[in-house]
Design a protein around this motif. Structure first.
Motif, mmCIF file in Angstrom:
data_model
loop_
_atom_site.group_PDB
_atom_site.id
_atom_site.type_symbol
_atom_site.label_atom_id
_atom_site.label_comp_id
_atom_site.label_asym_id
_atom_site.label_seq_id
_atom_site.Cartn_x
_atom_site.Cartn_y
_atom_site.Cartn_z
ATOM 1 N N TYR A 9 60.996 83.364 17.382
ATOM 2 C CA TYR A 9 59.732 83.194 16.666
ATOM 3 C C TYR A 9 59.401 81.704 16.484
ATOM 4 C CZ TYR A 9 56.445 83.345 12.733
ATOM 5 O OH TYR A 9 55.366 83.166 11.904
ATOM 6 N N ARG A 10 60.389 80.933 16.056
ATOM 7 C CA ARG A 10 60.148 79.503 15.818
ATOM 8 C C ARG A 10 59.812 78.771 17.102
ATOM 9 N NH1 ARG A 10 64.483 80.088 11.849
ATOM 10 N NH2 ARG A 10 65.984 79.493 13.462
ATOM 11 N N ALA A 11 60.336 79.257 18.222
ATOM 12 C CA ALA A 11 60.061 78.626 19.513
ATOM 13 C C ALA A 11 58.687 79.022 20.061
ATOM 14 C CB ALA A 11 61.147 79.007 20.517
ATOM 15 N N GLY A 12 57.994 79.896 19.358
ATOM 16 C CA GLY A 12 56.679 80.340 19.800
ATOM 17 C C GLY A 12 56.717 81.385 20.895
ATOM 18 N N GLU A 13 57.893 81.972 21.155
ATOM 19 C CA GLU A 13 58.041 82.923 22.254
ATOM 20 C C GLU A 13 57.717 84.359 21.845
ATOM 21 O OE1 GLU A 13 61.903 82.593 23.996
ATOM 22 O OE2 GLU A 13 61.818 80.402 24.116
ATOM 23 N N LEU A 14 57.815 84.671 20.565
ATOM 24 C CA LEU A 14 57.597 86.050 20.137
ATOM 25 C C LEU A 14 56.164 86.491 20.425
ATOM 26 C CD1 LEU A 14 58.525 88.653 18.828
ATOM 27 C CD2 LEU A 14 58.060 87.633 16.580
ATOM 28 N N SER A 15 55.196 85.621 20.199
ATOM 29 C CA SER A 15 53.800 85.992 20.442
ATOM 30 C C SER A 15 53.560 86.328 21.906
ATOM 31 C CB SER A 15 52.862 84.872 19.986
ATOM 32 O OG SER A 15 53.147 83.670 20.685
ATOM 33 N N GLU A 16 54.235 85.617 22.807
ATOM 34 C CA GLU A 16 54.092 85.902 24.238
ATOM 35 C C GLU A 16 54.720 87.241 24.595
ATOM 36 O OE1 GLU A 16 52.895 85.744 28.042
ATOM 37 O OE2 GLU A 16 52.268 84.430 26.397
ATOM 38 N N ARG A 17 55.875 87.548 24.001
ATOM 39 C CA ARG A 17 56.511 88.847 24.246
ATOM 40 C C ARG A 17 55.613 89.983 23.758
ATOM 41 N NH1 ARG A 17 62.181 88.123 24.342
ATOM 42 N NH2 ARG A 17 62.587 85.989 25.101
ATOM 43 N N ILE A 18 54.957 89.770 22.633
ATOM 44 C CA ILE A 18 54.045 90.790 22.095
ATOM 45 C C ILE A 18 52.924 91.060 23.089
ATOM 46 C CG2 ILE A 18 52.371 91.295 20.278
ATOM 47 C CD1 ILE A 18 54.208 89.710 18.364
ATOM 48 N N LYS A 19 52.322 89.995 23.622
ATOM 49 C CA LYS A 19 51.250 90.153 24.604
ATOM 50 C C LYS A 19 51.741 90.904 25.837
ATOM 51 C CE LYS A 19 48.860 85.860 23.327
ATOM 52 N NZ LYS A 19 48.508 84.499 23.805
ATOM 53 N N GLN A 20 52.910 90.544 26.314
ATOM 54 C CA GLN A 20 53.452 91.187 27.513
ATOM 55 C C GLN A 20 53.741 92.663 27.271
ATOM 56 O OE1 GLN A 20 56.836 88.715 28.376
ATOM 57 N NE2 GLN A 20 55.638 87.179 29.470
ATOM 58 N N SER A 21 54.232 92.973 26.081
ATOM 59 C CA SER A 21 54.557 94.378 25.795
ATOM 60 C C SER A 21 53.292 95.224 25.687
ATOM 61 C CB SER A 21 55.392 94.489 24.514
ATOM 62 O OG SER A 21 54.647 94.123 23.368
ATOM 63 N N TRP A 22 52.247 94.706 25.048
ATOM 64 C CA TRP A 22 50.997 95.469 24.955
ATOM 65 C C TRP A 22 50.382 95.673 26.331
ATOM 66 C CZ3 TRP A 22 49.565 98.430 21.165
ATOM 67 C CH2 TRP A 22 49.997 98.152 19.859
ATOM 68 N N ALA A 23 50.558 94.692 27.218
ATOM 69 C CA ALA A 23 50.019 94.821 28.575
ATOM 70 C C ALA A 23 50.632 96.006 29.311
ATOM 71 C CB ALA A 23 50.243 93.532 29.358
ATOM 72 N N LEU A 24 51.871 96.350 28.969
ATOM 73 C CA LEU A 24 52.534 97.484 29.613
ATOM 74 C C LEU A 24 51.888 98.813 29.258
ATOM 75 C CD1 LEU A 24 56.317 96.519 29.183
ATOM 76 C CD2 LEU A 24 54.901 96.276 31.228
ATOM 77 N N LEU A 25 51.100 98.844 28.177
ATOM 78 C CA LEU A 25 50.478 100.091 27.731
ATOM 79 C C LEU A 25 49.155 100.381 28.438
ATOM 80 C CD1 LEU A 25 50.989 100.204 23.856
ATOM 81 C CD2 LEU A 25 52.452 101.075 25.669
ATOM 82 N N GLU A 26 48.578 99.392 29.096
ATOM 83 C CA GLU A 26 47.264 99.589 29.712
ATOM 84 C C GLU A 26 47.317 100.645 30.817
ATOM 85 O OE1 GLU A 26 43.525 96.978 31.447
ATOM 86 O OE2 GLU A 26 45.462 96.025 31.093
ATOM 87 N N SER A 27 48.391 100.623 31.569
ATOM 88 C CA SER A 27 48.708 101.697 32.523
ATOM 89 C C SER A 27 50.187 101.943 32.299
ATOM 90 C CB SER A 27 48.416 101.253 33.957
ATOM 91 O OG SER A 27 48.775 102.262 34.876
ATOM 92 N N CYS A 28 50.503 102.778 31.336
ATOM 93 C CA CYS A 28 51.796 102.705 30.657
ATOM 94 C C CYS A 28 53.000 102.821 31.588
ATOM 95 C CB CYS A 28 51.882 103.769 29.565
ATOM 96 S SG CYS A 28 53.314 103.495 28.488
#
Length: 307
Positions: A9-28
């Motif tokens: 989280y402190r490295a700013g990486e958690l927000s990117e992981r969140i985006k990548q995970s939601w992208a997996l749901l578009e065509s799940c």
């Protein structure tokens, strides 16, 4: 030991992981079923879950493995639905009948913070495979509210390596099932393809991330993998191959809970081999097989079998 996700989280990486995970749901393709429905538009397929996570219940749990429970309990959140179709599921009212209600990510974060305030040792997500994006989003919200506890990924073991890689540096404790060693049995009893290979690949990735179980001076889990294997009647679980795999390809120091609590429920009576409990002999045979392959960390609650 500081929870790994705080560094991420402190490295700013958690927000990117969140985006990548939601992208997996578009065509799940969140799990190995690869259903390809757009869950962002609330479309549903095998896991019967759309945009929002569904939660059955949450609270301190004292029935889990001792390293999770400690003295204050494991802060367990039970997600409704599942990507498996186990004919004998003991939680079928949750996993198959849909007992629970949809929650916003903010509400899930509040549950996490509440369990932390109760003094639980960890947050234990039960059946998280199909709601990883919602968990990560809730985690980000909870961190801002002072959340600091280690996370447990408590799964049936039918997990995608692609999704698990998004959790590297976030989950400290993995607790997968290894249900079957035979592809045909997995299809018949849980309605899934290629379970043994998918499961083994997932366990390898979990162990790569977290390693063998590490506990503190009180015996409470801090990091690592806890393996569960439920003994089924008439050898249906394929215990020997599972133990061989763990000993030869993971680690002989794997913390392994060989579970004896199988009992017929849900649709088990419709299957000719599932309509009875396991015998003492079947369970002791499983224990002896684990010892034969050199597995050293069997669940302490089962030590009486060795006497």
């Amino acid at each position: 030991m500081e929870a790994s996700y705080l560094k991420t989280y402190r490295a700013g990486e958690l927000s990117e992981r969140i985006k990548q995970s939601w992208a997996l749901l578009e065509s799940c393709r969140l799990c190995p079923r690869n259903c390809a429905v757009n869950r962002l538009e609330d479309k549903r397929s095998v896991c019967r879950t759309g945009r929002k996570a569904v939660v059955s219940s949450y609270g301190p749990h004292f029935g889990e493995e001792p390293p999770l429970v400690g003295r204050r309990g494991s802060g367990t959140i039970f997600f409704t639905w599942c990507n498996l179709r186990c004919q004998y599921c003991q939680n079928y009212s949750i996993s198959q009948l849909g007992e629970g209600e949809e929650v916003e990510d903010e509400k899930l974060a509040q549950m996490m913070l509440s369990l932390q305030a109760m003094g639980c040792h960890n947050i234990n997500f039960v059946s998280p495979t199909h709601v990883v994006p919602q968990i990560l989003s809730a985690l980000s919200i909870a961190i801002k509210g002072g959340f600091r506890m280690p996370l447990v990924y408590n799964t049936g073991g039918y997990d995608s390596v692609e999704t698990l890689q998004l959790l590297d540096g976030i989950f400290d404790i993995y607790m997968p099932d290894m249900k079957y060693s035979d592809e045909k049995v997995a299809r018949e009893l849980s309605g899934i393809k290629n379970y043994p290979q998918v499961n083994q690949d997932a366990v390898k990735e979990m162990h790569r991330q977290a390693g063998d179980l590490v506990v503190d001076e009180h015996g409470v889990a801090q990091r690592g993998i806890i393996l569960r294997h439920l003994v089924l009647p008439q050898g249906l679980a394929g215990s020997e191959e599972t133990f061989r795999f763990l000993a030869q390809e993971i680690s002989k120091d794997t913390y392994l809970n060989i579970m004896d609590q199988y009992h017929p429920c849900y649709k088990a009576y419709d299957h000719p081999q599932l309509g009875c409990r396991i015998t003492g002999e079947e369970y002791q045979e499983a224990i002896q097989l684990a010892l034969h392959y050199g597995l050293r960390r069997l669940d302490a609650r089962r030590a009486w079998v060795l006497q």
